[in-house]
Write an enzyme that holds these catalytic residues in place. Structure first.
Site, PDB file in Angstrom:
ATOM      1  N   GLU A 127       0.798  -1.227   0.000  1.00  0.00           N
ATOM      2  CA  GLU A 127       0.000   0.000   0.000  1.00  0.00           C
ATOM      3  C   GLU A 127       0.832   1.278   0.000  1.00  0.00           C
ATOM      4  OE1 GLU A 127      -2.199   0.985   3.662  1.00  0.00           O
ATOM      5  OE2 GLU A 127      -1.606  -0.980   4.392  1.00  0.00           O
ATOM      6  N   SER A 187      -7.425   5.169   8.665  1.00  0.00           N
ATOM      7  CA  SER A 187      -7.876   4.713   9.986  1.00  0.00           C
ATOM      8  C   SER A 187      -6.790   5.050  10.998  1.00  0.00           C
ATOM      9  CB  SER A 187      -8.118   3.208   9.968  1.00  0.00           C
ATOM     10  OG  SER A 187      -8.907   2.841   8.874  1.00  0.00           O
ATOM     11  N   ARG A 196       9.291   4.801   5.384  1.00  0.00           N
ATOM     12  CA  ARG A 196       8.231   5.115   6.357  1.00  0.00           C
ATOM     13  C   ARG A 196       8.946   5.540   7.627  1.00  0.00           C
ATOM     14  NH1 ARG A 196       5.180   3.138  10.602  1.00  0.00           N
ATOM     15  NH2 ARG A 196       2.927   3.490  10.458  1.00  0.00           N
ATOM     16  N   SER A 251       0.273   6.935   8.688  1.00  0.00           N
ATOM     17  CA  SER A 251       1.645   6.592   8.302  1.00  0.00           C
ATOM     18  C   SER A 251       2.324   7.847   7.788  1.00  0.00           C
ATOM     19  CB  SER A 251       1.659   5.553   7.180  1.00  0.00           C
ATOM     20  OG  SER A 251       1.530   4.269   7.704  1.00  0.00           O
TER      21      SER A 251
HETATM   22  P1  ADP Z   1      -8.229   3.166   5.392  1.00  0.00           P
HETATM   23  O1  ADP Z   1      -7.499   2.744   4.147  1.00  0.00           O
HETATM   24  O2  ADP Z   1      -7.516   2.831   6.658  1.00  0.00           O
HETATM   25  O3  ADP Z   1      -9.662   2.742   5.395  1.00  0.00           O
HETATM   26  P2  ADP Z   1      -8.848   5.910   4.485  1.00  0.00           P
HETATM   27  O4  ADP Z   1      -7.791   6.772   3.893  1.00  0.00           O
HETATM   28  O5  ADP Z   1      -9.871   5.368   3.567  1.00  0.00           O
HETATM   29  O6  ADP Z   1      -8.154   4.765   5.364  1.00  0.00           O
HETATM   30  O7  ADP Z   1      -9.533   6.774   5.635  1.00  0.00           O
HETATM   31  C1  ADP Z   1     -10.455   6.270   6.549  1.00  0.00           C
HETATM   32  C2  ADP Z   1     -10.918   7.410   7.434  1.00  0.00           C
HETATM   33  O8  ADP Z   1     -11.562   8.396   6.638  1.00  0.00           O
HETATM   34  C3  ADP Z   1     -11.949   7.021   8.474  1.00  0.00           C
HETATM   35  O9  ADP Z   1     -11.332   6.553   9.653  1.00  0.00           O
HETATM   36  C4  ADP Z   1     -12.688   8.332   8.699  1.00  0.00           C
HETATM   37  O10 ADP Z   1     -11.996   9.152   9.612  1.00  0.00           O
HETATM   38  C5  ADP Z   1     -12.606   9.015   7.344  1.00  0.00           C
HETATM   39  N1  ADP Z   1     -13.801   8.903   6.489  1.00  0.00           N
HETATM   40  C6  ADP Z   1     -14.090   9.753   5.460  1.00  0.00           C
HETATM   41  N2  ADP Z   1     -15.235   9.411   4.861  1.00  0.00           N
HETATM   42  C7  ADP Z   1     -15.713   8.319   5.493  1.00  0.00           C
HETATM   43  C8  ADP Z   1     -16.882   7.500   5.328  1.00  0.00           C
HETATM   44  N3  ADP Z   1     -17.804   7.753   4.386  1.00  0.00           N
HETATM   45  N4  ADP Z   1     -17.034   6.427   6.153  1.00  0.00           N
HETATM   46  C9  ADP Z   1     -16.125   6.155   7.111  1.00  0.00           C
HETATM   47  N5  ADP Z   1     -15.019   6.904   7.318  1.00  0.00           N
HETATM   48  C10 ADP Z   1     -14.800   7.971   6.533  1.00  0.00           C
END
Ligand code: ADP
Length: 362
Positions: free
Chosen positions: A134, A186, A201, A189
């Site tokens: 990733e 979530s 990183r 990094s």
């Molecule tokens: P990951 O790859 O870890 O899922 P993202 O870059 O997609 O990470 O970001 C996830 C974060 O984005 C969530 O923890 C929340 O803070 C935010 N977020 C934005 N839009 C949404 C949505 N529609 N549902 C849930 N989280 C969202």
């Protein structure tokens, strides 16, 4: 490696801890696909492009669409779709139903879910996931976007210290090295990018976008990210936090700390009385400000150690979240005496793009 590179890579997925991001490259012509693939693609495409919402939680971000892209010598359009990773079982059913297995080449996938769901995709959908790291994908995605978008992709906020004159401005990202990437998903990094081919990183924190959403749901009873941000937009964190002036009665001037700086996040909530009258909006705002400032201060320390001045903030935490972007712009400028610059990207969930790079045969 050409032997493992899929032959018809029109899809890419980033299966994250909270959200799954799916990109679809819509070729302008289907002539050079064989009959079976053409039929499969047309079925999938009718479904994906025919709508902007899928089920109750899937969304196509039309405003992010990229036209006139050239991938592996084909012209076409890139579409961006997202859904909660918790909905993966429903997506797997859909992939079965729409016969994704007709795509001989499989699907490029990254994020933890590429590993977690690999076996299920193989056994249930008869589809191979081609796994990519990733963070490699993230860096490649940023480089793809920087080279291939016509509209200005990168921007910053001018006058970040003056809320009335703080405006979004295009930033020329042609010669960006070195820069720091702070990917707020979530979790968080932090990468130090020295050249197109060289990155590491350098840090991270588990206090990220997922923490904001989790805590905000707990504290306010809200259910979605949109709701959390909307509450925060109407709240005031000063009713929840303890400021320097709540402790000093004014500035702590010996060390240059202004009275309105936060001395203790959530510090007012030590008092039972204050807890009783804490409003949901204020709690949401304080949670947002606490998480954002913590990430900002880790980013600043990394920038200092790495001797880097440009800091690119990405990740879905910043989606529809101007409050945090402006706060990060403010924090970078203020606490570094103007040395650091906070940069942002229109495709804030840049990991979306990453598979495009994978499918782009670079
Ligand atoms: P990951 O790859 O870890 O899922 P993202 O870059 O997609 O990470 O970001 C996830 C974060 O984005 C969530 O923890 C929340 O803070 C935010 N977020 C934005 N839009 C949404 C949505 N529609 N549902 C849930 N989280 C969202």
């Amino acid at each position: 490696d050409l032997h493992v590179r899929p032959s018809m890579p029109l899809f890419g997925m980033d299966i994250g801890g909270t959200l799954t991001k799916l990109v679809y490259f819509e070729p302008d012509h289907f002539d050079d696909f064989d009959q079976e693939e053409r039929e499969t693609l047309k079925t999938i495409q009718r479904y994906l492009i025919g709508s902007t919402a899928y089920g109750t939680t899937g969304i196509r971000d039309v405003h992010l669409e990229m036209t006139n892209q050239n991938i592996c010598g084909r012209e076409g359009k890139i579409h961006f779709i997202r859904f909660p990773t918790s909905q993966m079982p429903a997506f797997i059913d859909l992939a079965k139903y729409k016969k994704f297995s007709g795509l001989a080449s499989g699907i490029c996938a990254t994020g933890g879910g590429a590993y977690m769901f690999e076996d299920v995709f193989a056994s249930e959908v008869h589809l191979q996931l081609h796994k990519y790291d990733e963070l490699d994908s993230l860096v490649k995605g940023i480089h793809y976007i920087d080279r291939y978008t016509l509209k200005s992709e990168c921007y910053y906020f001018s006058n970040p210290l003056d809320p009335d004159n703080c405006e979004k401005m295009p930033f020329d990202f042609q010669d960006p090295y070195p820069y720091l990437v702070v990917n707020i998903g979530s979790g968080v990094s932090i990468l130090s990018v020295r050249s197109k081919y060289q990155y590491s990183r350098v840090s991270g924190t588990s206090l990220g976008g997922g923490t904001f959403l989790g805590l905000c749901c707990l504290l306010t009873g809200c259910d979605t990210f949109e709701e959390a941000i909307e509450l925060a937009s109407r709240g005031d964190s000063k009713n929840i936090d303890k400021l320097v002036r709540d402790i000093y009665g004014g500035d702590y001037s010996k060390f240059g700390l202004k009275g309105d700086a936060v001395a203790c996040s959530f510090g007012q909530m030590m008092s039972k009385e204050k807890r009783k009258c804490a409003k949901k909006e204020d709690l949401a705002r304080a949670t947002l400000v606490t998480l954002t400032n913590n990430i900002g201060s880790i980013a600043r320390m990394c920038a200092k150690t790495e001797k880097i001045e440009r800091v690119v903030f990405v990740g879905n935490f910043l989606r529809v979240n101007t409050i945090s972007m402006k706060l990060l712009a403010f924090a970078m400028e203020y606490w570094s005496n103007g040395l650091l610059k906070a940069l942002f990207l229109e495709h804030e969930h840049i990991s979306h793009i990453l598979e495009v790079d994978n499918i782009g045969c670079f």
